[in-house]
Write an enzyme that holds these catalytic residues in place. Structure first.
Site, PDB file in Angstrom:
ATOM      1  CB  CYS A   2     -29.340  -2.448 -56.859  1.00 28.18           C
ATOM      2  SG  CYS A   2     -30.844  -2.002 -56.820  1.00 28.18           S
ATOM      3  NE  ARG A  27     -24.162  -3.388 -53.752  1.00 33.47           N
ATOM      4  CZ  ARG A  27     -23.448  -2.363 -53.556  1.00 33.47           C
ATOM      5  NH1 ARG A  27     -22.235  -2.496 -52.792  1.00 33.47           N
ATOM      6  NH2 ARG A  27     -23.686  -1.191 -54.220  1.00 33.47           N
ATOM      7  CD1 TRP A  76     -33.085  -1.344 -50.260  1.00 31.97           C
ATOM      8  CD2 TRP A  76     -33.111   0.481 -51.382  1.00 31.97           C
ATOM      9  NE1 TRP A  76     -33.361  -0.491 -49.373  1.00 31.97           N
ATOM     10  CE2 TRP A  76     -33.423   0.650 -50.131  1.00 31.97           C
ATOM     11  CE3 TRP A  76     -33.038   1.276 -52.255  1.00 31.97           C
ATOM     12  CZ2 TRP A  76     -33.940   1.800 -49.646  1.00 31.97           C
ATOM     13  CZ3 TRP A  76     -33.333   2.543 -51.743  1.00 31.97           C
ATOM     14  CH2 TRP A  76     -33.819   2.825 -50.417  1.00 31.97           C
ATOM     15  CG  ASN A 112     -25.728  -0.489 -57.617  1.00 37.90           C
ATOM     16  OD1 ASN A 112     -24.827  -0.450 -57.314  1.00 37.90           O
ATOM     17  ND2 ASN A 112     -26.741   0.216 -57.006  1.00 37.90           N
ATOM     18  N   GLY A 113     -27.963   1.803 -59.219  1.00 41.96           N
ATOM     19  CA  GLY A 113     -27.737   3.339 -59.593  1.00 41.96           C
ATOM     20  C   GLY A 113     -28.904   3.829 -59.888  1.00 41.96           C
ATOM     21  CD  GLU A 495     -23.736   3.356 -34.375  1.00 45.86           C
ATOM     22  OE1 GLU A 495     -24.262   4.389 -35.185  1.00 45.86           O
ATOM     23  OE2 GLU A 495     -23.627   2.146 -35.018  1.00 45.86           O
ATOM     24  CE  LYS A 499     -25.999  -0.313 -35.492  1.00 48.23           C
ATOM     25  NZ  LYS A 499     -25.137   0.499 -36.344  1.00 48.23           N
ATOM     26  CD  GLU A 502     -28.815  -0.103 -38.097  1.00 43.79           C
ATOM     27  OE1 GLU A 502     -29.163   0.293 -39.390  1.00 43.79           O
ATOM     28  OE2 GLU A 502     -27.951  -0.031 -37.522  1.00 43.79           O
ATOM     29  CG  HIS A 518     -36.174  22.430 -24.172  1.00 41.83           C
ATOM     30  ND1 HIS A 518     -36.517  23.565 -23.883  1.00 41.83           N
ATOM     31  CD2 HIS A 518     -34.803  21.967 -23.590  1.00 41.83           C
ATOM     32  CE1 HIS A 518     -35.603  23.861 -22.839  1.00 41.83           C
ATOM     33  NE2 HIS A 518     -34.452  22.920 -22.952  1.00 41.83           N
ATOM     34  CE  LYS A 617     -21.940  -3.355 -44.085  1.00 45.31           C
ATOM     35  NZ  LYS A 617     -22.573  -2.943 -42.867  1.00 45.31           N
TER      36      LYS A 617
HETATM   37  C1  G6P Z   1     -26.127   2.585 -44.465  1.00 40.01           C
HETATM   38  C2  G6P Z   1     -25.529   1.606 -43.687  1.00 40.01           C
HETATM   39  C3  G6P Z   1     -24.967   2.255 -42.195  1.00 40.01           C
HETATM   40  C4  G6P Z   1     -24.016   3.224 -42.735  1.00 40.01           C
HETATM   41  C5  G6P Z   1     -24.575   4.061 -43.579  1.00 40.01           C
HETATM   42  C6  G6P Z   1     -23.482   4.983 -44.358  1.00 40.01           C
HETATM   43  O1  G6P Z   1     -27.133   3.206 -43.952  1.00 40.01           O
HETATM   44  O2  G6P Z   1     -26.673   0.570 -43.202  1.00 40.01           O
HETATM   45  O3  G6P Z   1     -24.421   1.107 -41.539  1.00 40.01           O
HETATM   46  O4  G6P Z   1     -23.515   3.868 -41.623  1.00 40.01           O
HETATM   47  O5  G6P Z   1     -25.222   3.571 -44.842  1.00 40.01           O
HETATM   48  O6  G6P Z   1     -22.608   4.062 -44.976  1.00 40.01           O
HETATM   49  P1  G6P Z   1     -20.814   4.336 -45.395  1.00 40.01           P
HETATM   50  O7  G6P Z   1     -20.572   3.143 -46.256  1.00 40.01           O
HETATM   51  O8  G6P Z   1     -20.681   5.490 -45.812  1.00 40.01           O
HETATM   52  O9  G6P Z   1     -20.408   4.222 -43.916  1.00 40.01           O
END
Ligand code: G6P
Length: 622
Positions: A2, A27, A76, A112-113, A495, A499, A502, A518, A617
């Site tokens: 949000c 957001r 969100w 937001n929260g 990672e 990528k 997602e 396993h 994000k």
């Molecule tokens: C979300 C973002 C990721 C990020 C994670 C942690 O899932 O999409 O890209 O790595 O949060 O966020 P931060 O702001 O704590 O790095």
């Protein structure tokens, strides 16, 4: 999770609010809404389901909504599905319908929260004659403010502080009161909120880029504080209702950093900005060939006194921790454990003053990472935050803060912030090794030279991106991908896999290569794509054997290795090479082709690269 915005001034509010929301859409983007007041007339509330352009269309880009004071929200969903009725703003009136249109309510708000005890508060309000039209916790908090406002006949600041002592959870709240036509009242706990002022207008937002076009003077409101915002001025209060003074911060970075700059997507732009993000981060930590952590407040003596490191983070930041674990343990010989913040915060991990807890976070606002930081502080550990957003909560609360200088990152899938975090952690590893006398000055200089070469090496990888674009068109219809590697290559796989999944929505998993047999290898069938990361000399053959085990079961293989390892082509179907560097730092290079692979696969599948479904994000709820 949000985004909220607000404006009060002398020009039409709605277009400004929409502009701000567009910059906060990362957001959350399942619905959006505005509430605008025109002088003392009641608030006009407009909401729309889906991405922000629906709201913009509905209001003729804001032009159809008169009024110079307003608030806005991009959602969100947490409580209640994404629907008109649950979309913000929410109103205090006992209205029927979704609380939109011209509403006579005394209080209108966005949030937001998460309010954790909203059920209990809702029951209280039901007993006092309130009714509810939505499933949201926000409607409850707006009505609770209204309840105190009327019951005690007090002003907005007092009604809000009374509410704050009753609610549990996190919030950045922006509220308009019918009796205060040109003002917006805000409150904050654990959710981000900035206030900006210009000569004759004031702004609020969840994040600086949303208001940067209008002002560079911002206030970071603290936890459990209230703000009273009028055109061109703002006053802050503590929980007792006493006025407090907050310093104004001048933002020095540019809005251009938050524009696409000719790239088709923010993600591609940010992938290309990695050399710059790394150079700037390195530049702040290494001066005239010497590592300087002065700005973090970490002295050499402190670094010598550390006997254990816990790295705590979420998402990609956790993957940075996984990579750093190998580097720190190998270079500095300090035991490191890497923990997911959402788990760490609820465990009884014993901590001592000689444990350094490092919280890595791009946003500096991730709810679980923040909670883990607080737990670590309470238990007496030393804490270091590695954070990108200046002035964020984690940055302010940690004992020591190391800022990565990646600049604002807009795409939900992180790239340049991840790379800046990796480099910062590499520098820390080298410094730990140096001050503890494990490596010589000459070795230190060698490691720094290797780190300094990385931006140009990334530049060279980016020049060959068309090969990955071509390969991604071949794999765009794949159903499953496994990324495998050992040691640092496993961290890179984690990672790379994130990528891919997602933004392309292709099922993908990362495995420590030796673990695959396993259980998981039973999922490998004809043409399953297995991507092996092979950057570590001593593990190369082991991982390659694991890849061949998959090939025998029908897998299609991609190998990612360093220049010169041409023999790999005898075994795999497609090879990607990255330049050679010191093996400790290969994550910084090997991740780039994997970012590009995820990016192009998403583009080839026609998806919304920068705003993948269901994600946000900045995850400010647990
Ligand atoms: C979300 C973002 C990721 C990020 C994670 C942690 O899932 O999409 O890209 O790595 O949060 O966020 P931060 O702001 O704590 O790095």
């Amino acid at each position: 999770m949000c985004g909220i915005v607000g404006y009060t001034g002398h020009v039409q509010a709605a277009p400004i609010l929409l502009d701000g929301l567009a910059r906060l859409e990362y957001r959350g983007y399942d619905s959006a809404g505005l509430a605008v007041r025109n002088g003392s007339s009641p608030a006009e509330v407009v909401k729309a389901i889906g991405k922000l352009y629906h709201l913009a269309d509905k209001t003729d880009q804001g032009r159809a909504l008169p009024g110079t004071c307003g608030i806005g929200h991009t959602r969100w969903a947490t409580h209640g599905d994404p629907s008109m009725v649950n979309a913000h703003p929410h109103v205090s009136g006992n209205c029927s319908g979704s609380g939109s249109g011209t509403v006579e309510s005394d209080v209108v708000g966005v949030h937001n929260g998460i309010i954790e005890n909203f059920t209990e508060l809702k029951e209280k309000l039901l007993r006092h004659g309130y009714s509810f039209y939505s499933e949201t916790d926000t409607e409850v908090v707006v009505k609770l403010v209204d309840y105190y406002y009327k019951k005690y006949k007090i002003g907005p600041v007092d009604a809000i502080t009374r509410t704050m002592v009753r609610v549990r959870g996190s919030y950045a709240l922006a509220l308009m009161f019918k009796d205060y036509p040109e003002e917006i009242f805000v409150a904050r706990k654990d959710s981000p909120l900035v206030i900006g002022t210009s000569e004759d207008a004031s702004f609020l937002a969840s994040d600086v880029p949303a208001i940067l076009k209008f002002t560079r003077s911002v206030y970071y409101i603290d936890n459990l504080q209230v703000g009273r915002i009028s055109p061109g001025s703002v006053k802050f209060y503590d929980l007792n209702g006493d006025e407090v003074q907050l310093p104004v911060t001048e933002i020095t970075w540019d809005t251009a950093a938050a524009e696409k700059d000719g790239y088709e997507h923010f993600m591609l732009k940010e992938i290309h900005e990695q050399p710059k993000a790394i150079r700037e981060t390195l530049g702040s930590l290494v001066r005239e060939g010497k590592i300087t952590l002065e700005e973090t407040g970490l002295t050499e003596e402190m670094l010598r006194g550390i006997s254990r490191i816990d790295i705590v983070a979420c998402g990609s930041a956790w993957h940075v921790g996984m990579a750093s674990q190998y580097v720190i343990e190998d270079l500095a010989r300090i035991p490191v454990r890497v923990e997911l913040a959402s788990e760490y915060r609820y465990r009884s991990v014993p901590l001592a003053p000689d444990t350094l807890v490092i919280v890595i976070s791009q946003s500096g606002e991730t709810a679980d990472s923040l909670a883990a930081l607080r737990v670590a502080k309470e238990r007496g550990a030393k804490t270091l935050a590695v954070v990108n957003v200046i002035g964020s909560t984690i940055a302010r609360e940690a004992d020591h803060t190391l800022y990565t200088l990646a600049g604002p990152e807009i795409a939900v899938a992180t790239t340049k912030a991840y790379s800046a975090q990796l480099i910062a952690m590499d520098v820390l590893a080298v410094q730990l090794a140096a001050v503890r006398g494990i490596i010589t000055e000459e070795q230190t200089a060698g490691y720094l030279a290797a780190l300094e070469a990385i931006p140009d090496q990334i530049g060279r990888i980016l020049e060959e991106k068309e090969r990955l674009q071509w390969f991604s068109s071949k794999i765009a219809n794949t159903h499953d991908i496994f990324f495998i590697g050992r040691g640092l290559d496993y961290a890179i796989s984690l990672e790379g896999s994130l990528k891919m999944k997602e933004i392309s929505y292709i099922h993908s998993e990362a495995y420590a290569a030796g673990e695959l047999k396993h259980g998981t290898i039973s999922l490998v069938e004809q043409n399953t794509l297995v991507i092996g990361v092979l950057t570590q000399g001593n593990l190369f053959e082991k991982t390659l054997s694991n890849m061949l085990e998959c090939k025998s079961r029908g897998a299609y293989l991609m190998g990612l290795t360093t220049n010169g390892n041409f023999s790999v082509e005898d075994s795999v179907n497609f090879t990607v090479y990255v330049p050679k560097t010191d093996e400790h730092f290969l994550a910084s290079l090997a991740i780039v082709p994997l970012q590009l692979l995820g990016y192009y696969t998403s583009v080839n599948r026609g998806l919304d690269v920068d705003k993948p479904r269901n994600l946000a994000k900045s995850v400010t709820v647990e």
